[in-house]
Design an enzyme around this catalytic site. Structure first.
Site, PDB file in Angstrom:
ATOM      1  N   GLU A 266       0.936  -0.446  -4.858  1.00 10.17           N
ATOM      2  CA  GLU A 266       0.443   0.865  -4.804  1.00 10.17           C
ATOM      3  C   GLU A 266       0.445   2.556  -5.025  1.00 10.17           C
ATOM      4  O   GLU A 266       1.312   2.660  -4.138  1.00 10.17           O
ATOM      5  CB  GLU A 266      -0.928   0.226  -3.818  1.00 10.17           C
ATOM      6  CG  GLU A 266      -2.258   1.514  -4.137  1.00 10.17           C
ATOM      7  CD  GLU A 266      -2.989   1.984  -3.053  1.00 10.17           C
ATOM      8  OE1 GLU A 266      -3.889   3.349  -3.491  1.00 10.17           O
ATOM      9  OE2 GLU A 266      -1.779   2.642  -2.309  1.00 10.17           O
TER      10      GLU A 266
ATOM     11  N   ASP B 255       0.685  -0.941  -0.321  1.00 15.72           N
ATOM     12  CA  ASP B 255      -0.272   0.273   0.126  1.00 15.72           C
ATOM     13  C   ASP B 255       0.660   1.568  -0.239  1.00 15.72           C
ATOM     14  O   ASP B 255       1.965   1.403   0.797  1.00 15.72           O
ATOM     15  CB  ASP B 255      -0.634  -0.082   1.045  1.00 15.72           C
ATOM     16  CG  ASP B 255      -1.699   1.128   1.532  1.00 15.72           C
ATOM     17  OD1 ASP B 255      -2.611   1.137   0.611  1.00 15.72           O
ATOM     18  OD2 ASP B 255      -1.513   1.954   2.632  1.00 15.72           O
TER      19      ASP B 255
END
Ligand code: OTU
Length: 608
Positions: free
Chosen positions: A292, A250
């Site tokens: 991401e 992330d």
């Protein structure tokens, strides 16, 4: 251990940490973590590691992303839903954050309290391992999130840090005075200016200023500290050794900070991504790192690295996502034509193509491209914001602004695929024509997502036309506007999914067909890029994929009007003879002078 790889890893490690005063003997700790992880990898997974290294590039890959609790309540009941995935043709599932989050508001699980445990509301580690096993038995691979930029402030390290333990304070970015934090604020943009402005928080109880990129309760880790990398990698291997196939890292652009910069996409981040790649190759070579990085188009692609220095295997094609919505609003496909999906990527790389995800749509268009087409980037962004929040005259959309900034008028957009593309408005207004058009728009976007090189990733619910959920804010932990497009899955409408006369059934069956057709065509392998055919018609996205003697042309009409394409340009691409539409089995003669297209029609034409 592979000697060459460990040597490369050591070099990459020392590149970062030697200038910071760490030595080869510090690297020994990491080497130990790696050899332990190899030892802990089960025989079963070692066999799985022997599958083709590019397994995730297969045309067979069709993805879905979902929150377990919203889809099926918990892990055990998710197992019972496997037949649903099979019916739809899903072969890859991204399970939204499922590691143990902080209590209360956890930003949808992106504030993790314990990376080595499962959210107790969802089940146990054993349940999770069992789920993976069951999914693997049906050839469905699994992705989970690993939030590496920050921990919850309730994480054990954070708690020790706030009790004054210096070792743990060094795991984060903590300051005695506001001198440095203030300097960061001068150059670092805010992610959540509405609820959590600035980039730091002062805590009176332990007298420190703590750096945070997102919410107050998400403390950024200090990647200058080699112990952070060691902890993060050992958790990475822990997750890999549970059996997951893809690990979604992330918010990677944020992990490295330097004063005087935006603290986004700095060169060191790429060094770290290369380290993840090398370490992963040593321990769990069939696991794929999904990065991401929702940043400017030219920055995203860099996170693949190259053949010499690979980084992530998968990345979100945020550029295409934004360009799809832009094309739908403007009926103009020119920004899509210069999209990243046409690039030949390094051998290990593929896009994740999506129309929307659990997050908002940030209007990160390619500004130079916009200018070259005569659009002013600022006013064009204003147009998109207002088009999708429905305030623009003639808009079909029912989205909402997110993080609206009243000084800059900047905003991002929330909403489900169906609500953004017109279904909600048409239903509310009982507008049959609008209803039919909205389904066509839905089909068009899905058809292009399935055609583009990469893995199509459906956000759970969009396959049955899920609409915005306006009740989310009744839940005190769901006040963030993004919950509007994260509703509970509508199992109560299940009977409709099979009925093609309902919008649910129409979209569901369309997705099923797209998947079947895609899986049948080798040319849909992610390694095969597409080439845009410049037809001179700005409403129709026209592209060709070619592999050996095979050719497939994809045509996508983004306007509500009939379009005519002049075939001269096609001839310049050596396109002649008969092609068959893979959906309607209709034959097209490419020696003709033109092709006619219906409003919002799409065609996948295969050379016969
Ligand atoms: C990610 O998104 C997650 O997808 C979000 O759901 C989380 O809230 C967030 O991280 C914090 O963990 O800014 O608006 O370039 O765009 O990391 C979403 C990456 C975000 C950022 C992205 C972030």
């Amino acid at each position: 251990m592979k000697k060459l790889d460990i040597k490369k890893l050591k070099e990459a490690y020392l590149n970062i940490f030697e200038p910071l005063g760490h030595t080869k003997s510090d690297f020994l700790r990491l080497e130990k973590i790696i050899s332990d992880a190899i030892e802990n990898r089960s025989e079963e997974l070692k066999i799985r590691d022997q599958r083709p290294h590019d397994w995730y590039l297969s045309e067979n890959m069709i993805g879905m992303t979902l929150y377990i609790n919203l889809f099926s309540k918990n892990i055990k009941s998710l197992i019972k839903k496997i037949p649903y995935f099979q019916e739809l043709g899903i072969t890859f599932i991204h399970l939204m954050p499922l590691l143990k989050p902080r209590e209360g508001n956890s930003d949808g699980g992106y504030a993790v309290e314990d990376y080595r445990d499962i959210n107790p509301d969802l089940g146990t580690l054993e349940d999770f391992k069992n789920l993976i096993k069951k999914l693997h038995e049906q050839d469905i691979s699994v992705a989970i999130d690993f939030v590496i930029n920050h921990t919850a402030k309730e994480h054990e390290w954070a708690k020790k840090a706030s009790m004054g333990d210096e070792f743990y304070q060094n795991m984060y970015m903590m300051y005695d005075t506001d001198e440095i934090p203030k300097k960061f604020n001068e150059t670092v943009p805010e992610v959540l200016p509405d609820q959590y402005p600035g980039n730091y928080t002062y805590y009176d109880d332990f007298k420190k200023y703590v750096y945070k990129s997102f919410s107050e309760f998400q403390w950024d880790l200090n990647f200058e500290n080699p112990y952070v990398l060691e902890e993060i990698l050992s958790i990475f291997f822990f997750l890999a050794n549970l059996g997951v196939d893809v690990i979604r890292l992330d918010a990677i652009p944020f992990i490295w900070k330097e004063l005087g910069t935006t603290c986004r996409n700095l060169p060191k981040v790429h060094e770290f991504m290369h380290i993840f790649h090398l370490a992963n190759q040593l321990v769990s070579p069939s696991v794929v790192v999904l990065g991401e990085a929702i940043v400017e188009p030219h920055e995203i692609v860099k996170y693949f690295g190259d053949d010499e220095k690979p980084e992530c295997g998968l990345l979100y094609n945020a550029n295409m996502m934004v360009n799809l919505w832009n094309a739908l609003a403007t009926r103009d496909v020119r920004t899509l034509e210069i999209d990243q999906m046409r690039f030949k990527l390094p051998h290990h790389a593929a896009w994740i193509n999506y129309i929307r995800c659990h997050d908002d749509i940030g209007w990160g268009l390619n500004e130079d491209a916009l200018r070259s087409f005569g659009f002013d980037p600022f006013s064009h962004k204003q147009f998109l914001i207002n088009f999708y929040n429905g305030s623009f005259e003639g808009s079909f959309s029912k989205g909402q602004n997110y993080q609206f900034n009243k000084n800059t008028l900047d905003a991002r957009t929330n909403g489900t695929l169906a609500s953004l593309s017109g279904l909600e408005k048409a239903i509310n207004e009982n507008d049959q024509f609008g209803f039919e058009e909205s389904l066509k728009r839905n089909d068009l976007l899905n058809a292009l997502m399935f055609f583009a090189p990469g893995i199509p990733l459906i956000y759970s619910g969009d396959e049955v036309g899920i609409l915005n959920d306006y009740k989310h804010a009744n839940d005190p932990n769901k006040t963030d506007g993004r919950w509007i497009h994260r509703p509970f899955f509508p199992w109560h409408e299940k009977a409709l999914f099979k009925d093609e006369n309902t919008y649910q059934g129409h979209i569901f069956n369309h997705i099923k067909r797209l998947g079947k057709i895609r899986k049948n065509e080798k040319i849909m392998h992610s390694s095969i890029p597409l080439t845009v055919i410049p037809t001179g018609n700005i409403h129709v996205y026209t592209s060709i994929k070619a592999y050996g003697d095979e050719k497939i042309i994809g045509l996508f009409n983004f306007s509500e009007n009939h379009q005519v394409l002049d075939m001269n340009e096609f001839k310049a691409f050596g396109i002649k003879g008969l092609y068959k539409d893979l959906f309607q089995n209709k034959t097209y003669d490419m020696n003709a002078n033109h092709i006619d297209m219906y409003p919002y029609e799409y065609l996948w034409l295969k050379l016969i």
